[in-house]
Design an enzyme around this catalytic site. Structure first.
Site, PDB file in Angstrom:
ATOM      1  CG  ASP A 190      46.621 -23.123  17.497  1.00 49.63           C
ATOM      2  OD1 ASP A 190      46.328 -22.555  16.426  1.00 49.63           O
ATOM      3  OD2 ASP A 190      47.325 -22.581  18.383  1.00 49.63           O
ATOM      4  CD  GLU A 196      48.088 -17.092  18.168  1.00 51.57           C
ATOM      5  OE1 GLU A 196      47.501 -18.082  18.648  1.00 51.57           O
ATOM      6  OE2 GLU A 196      49.299 -17.072  17.944  1.00 51.57           O
ATOM      7  CG  ASP A 230      48.659 -11.218  21.881  1.00 53.13           C
ATOM      8  OD1 ASP A 230      49.176 -12.326  21.669  1.00 53.13           O
ATOM      9  OD2 ASP A 230      49.309 -10.238  22.316  1.00 53.13           O
ATOM     10  CG  HIS A 282      47.795 -15.789  22.163  1.00 52.88           C
ATOM     11  ND1 HIS A 282      48.837 -14.910  21.914  1.00 52.88           N
ATOM     12  CD2 HIS A 282      48.252 -17.008  21.817  1.00 52.88           C
ATOM     13  CE1 HIS A 282      49.866 -15.582  21.427  1.00 52.88           C
ATOM     14  NE2 HIS A 282      49.549 -16.851  21.364  1.00 52.88           N
TER      15      HIS A 282
END
Lengths: 446, 446
Positions: free
Chosen positions: B247, B300, B323, B350
């Site tokens: 990530d 996200e 999200d 997320h």
């Protein structure tokens, strides 16, 4: 040494909804507003002025965000600040906690625009030049040092940016002289607000031609029958040599946009503006394919440089209408101009609102002198509202912006206007509240 | 008749930066925060709870925006409100003056998420069901009536949405029973924060496996050498049967993302998450082509349904990480799930932050039962932080979320936590200010 001693951010709202100025298919009751930033210094008469533009409620949210964003500027040495306009941008933009709220979009980005517009205004005042001239006089490498090229390197590298700006250096003086003769061409939206009657539309379009405008824009998208009638009236008045543009202010889905625009094709609009969501790069590309040769225009809600990069990559638009109070000032606006040049898309900045005309005239002059070198396919919006509130209002003559000559970004608002339209404590809003209270006391329905 | 008597919006901030929990290449000092909305009613014990998630500064800007957005709810009849969850969304979203500040992005959209999350929590409490069950029990047409399908009709029509939901009706009871046995699979990010030492990474990854997790995620993107070393450690610990994800939290431009991910390809990550700007649909598509078979994941910071529509249209992602506190609650989240299904992209929400795990468990259950009917290629994020502040905290057992059983959206925060972490007047922050004042008085550098 001159320092920034305070930052004032004022919530200014002008009651434009009373006259339906600014009415369109999406925005029926806009009160044109500004989150107005003033960087005050300890040098008498020297301050930096900037703003972002909103349409009423929520302007206070932008004010709060701008206060946060500008807080690190208090106490700074002005010469150091205006000597590193890339550094200050990167510093303010790098607050990772604030970045989370975007990144680079919505309220936080509008606030960044307001603050950086004030910083650039201050820089131009320190230099004693109108902003367009500060930009034109900057060495290409120095200007590129101020730019935010983050996320753009697949399309525009630092070296390319420098080379593009350097290539215009030999022509710049001559181009400035051109514009001093002709001004920068603009078009008027003042005729075509959706809330205006047919008679008012006819009268205003006639006046626009008389004033030298060669482009007239109509708001569309609420009712197809009305749009057909209004476009007919406009073409009757302006004929077929002048340009008609139409603007839907994002009310359509993609399939509906295609259908509606095709139904208005007989009026040969130059462009359809904001046919759908400003975020929909692929949607604009689909619409553009379907409605050609009618052009597709968007950008007033174009949130940041990454969106514009994709609009260019996807060949989604014919006209780029960036907004000087939504993009994060010169640092982000110039990269969009450079990408537009690379992809062959003319930039016709969004204006109107309150103060946007004052800002974008500087951008268009910069474009002609230092970037594109042409006004072909380019025309900058002009709306004849609210200029009386500005210390250095734009001047339009014979359908063209006259080159600004005062130092700064033309963003300063008269103190008397601030006193009247500050919300909710300015004299206009206090007076209105008092009148409402009287009505309430009399038991009427508000 | 039960009414909403007030809306409280609280600025809650948890001092997570003290322990470097949540540190990554972009966000070095996050203080996990919530703009926490409580819709209070005149029925004892009945309130609606919701929030958006931020990482510190600017949370007050979201609070102010949520106060504005929720204001029209005060005085409303609760039954009428929860009986028309599409109507209330459209009413709140239709404020054209607030829309200008987005549209549908940034602070204003986060605020909309917070308010509508509270409305859905209230609806589930009135129904006496956990939110996932309220959704699962809704008639497809009734659920679709609540959805915001604006700007989506080129990809998802109302009829398609109804048909997709209707097709799962016969299997729903059985699928609920499945999940009641197995839970919903999750993965842990707790091991891989960038600020953690190699030893801590090794220990936490070991523990993750012992706890039943089959996926471990590492933060990358600050330094390639460090990333190689940390990926090596992770693979040593988890072996090659378990999944490793990486990530980058948006730190790269597109060409750099491709280069960096290729340099980590030997560790066979399942996905690279947030390789670049969350707005860059075409950039993600380019990265995906270049780094396959490594998957591309983002979402996200996916600002709204129009962005996700394009991510799907452009075949830009392998995993959709929406999200629950950035999209505007169920009204906008369900359309993204339906588009994801149509395009064959698994949704792996997320989570982490504060309270996101509590929210997304409901979404994943809904996905399995009413939308996709599978957990293949699907795994929901879990971070083991801050659950102690919630009245109905998520429960993870053997690498899976246990089905929530309490009525609501699991969004209620303990009053004691509010009293401690409200900013700046909660007891924690007041105490910290007092300590800082002592240091200041002693002349130390802060």
């Amino acid at each position: 040494m001159t320092r920034i001693v305070s930052v004032d951010v004022v919530d200014l709202r002008f009651p434009t909804s009373l006259s339906l100025d600014g009415s369109d298919a999406m925005n029926k009751d806009a009160d044109y507003s500004a989150a107005y930033v003033v960087l005050r210094t300890d040098e008498p008469g020297l301050a930096g002025h900037g703003f972002t533009f909103t349409i009423g409620r929520g302007n206070d949210v932008c004010v709060l965000a701008a206060e946060h964003r500008a807080a690190p500027l208090v106490g700074r040495d002005v010469d150091a600040l205006v000597g590193d306009l890339g550094g200050v941008y990167r510093e303010l933009a790098s607050d990772s906690q604030l970045r989370w709220l975007g990144p680079d979009k919505g309220v936080e980005h509008l606030a960044m625009a307001a603050v950086m517009n004030a910083v650039w205004d201050l820089a131009a005042r320190v230099a004693g030049k109108p902003l367009w001239q500060l930009l034109v006089d900057m060495d290409p490498e120095a200007l590129v040092d101020t730019l935010d090229l983050t996320y753009l390197s697949d399309v525009l590298t630092r070296d390319e940016a420098i080379a593009m700006l350097a290539s215009s250096m030999p022509q710049r003086a001559e181009r400035v002289a051109d514009l001093q003769r002709t001004g920068y061409p603009c078009y008027t939206t003042s005729a075509g607000w959706l809330g205006y009657s047919d008679d008012k539309l006819r009268r205003l379009a006639t006046e626009a031609l008389e004033q030298g405008f060669r482009h007239v824009k109509l708001k569309v998208g609420a009712n197809l029958e009305d749009d057909v009638r209004r476009c007919s009236i406009a073409r009757e008045v302006i004929g077929w040599d002048a340009n008609l543009m139409i603007d839907a202010n994002q009310v359509w889905d993609v399939p509906q946009a295609i259908e509606w625009v095709q139904a208005l094709a007989e009026f040969k609009p130059l462009w359809i503006e904001e046919p759908t969501s400003p975020d929909d790069v692929l949607g604009h590309a689909a619409i553009r394919k379907a409605v050609a040769p009618i052009g597709v225009a968007t950008g007033e809600h174009g949130m940041n440089r990454v969106l514009f990069k994709q609009l260019f990559q996807a060949e989604a638009i014919d006209f780029c209408q960036l907004d000087a109070a939504r993009l994060a000032s010169i640092n982000e606006i110039v990269p969009v101009y450079l990408m537009a040049l690379k992809f062959g898309v003319p930039v016709c900045p969004h204006a109107g609102g309150v103060g946007l005309c004052e800002l974008v005239q500087h951008l268009s002059v910069f474009d002609y002198v230092a970037v594109s070198g042409t006004t072909e396919h380019r025309v900058t919006e002009f709306v004849d509202h609210l200029h009386e509130h500005f210390a250095d209002p734009c001047i339009v003559s014979d359908g063209a912006y006259v080159l600004p000559s005062q130092p700064g970004f033309s963003a300063e608002i008269h103190e008397a206007s601030v006193a009247e339209y500050a919300f909710p404590d300015g004299s206009f809003w206090k007076g209105r509240q008092a009148a409402d209270d009287v009505v309430d006391a009399a038991g009427s329905i508000r």
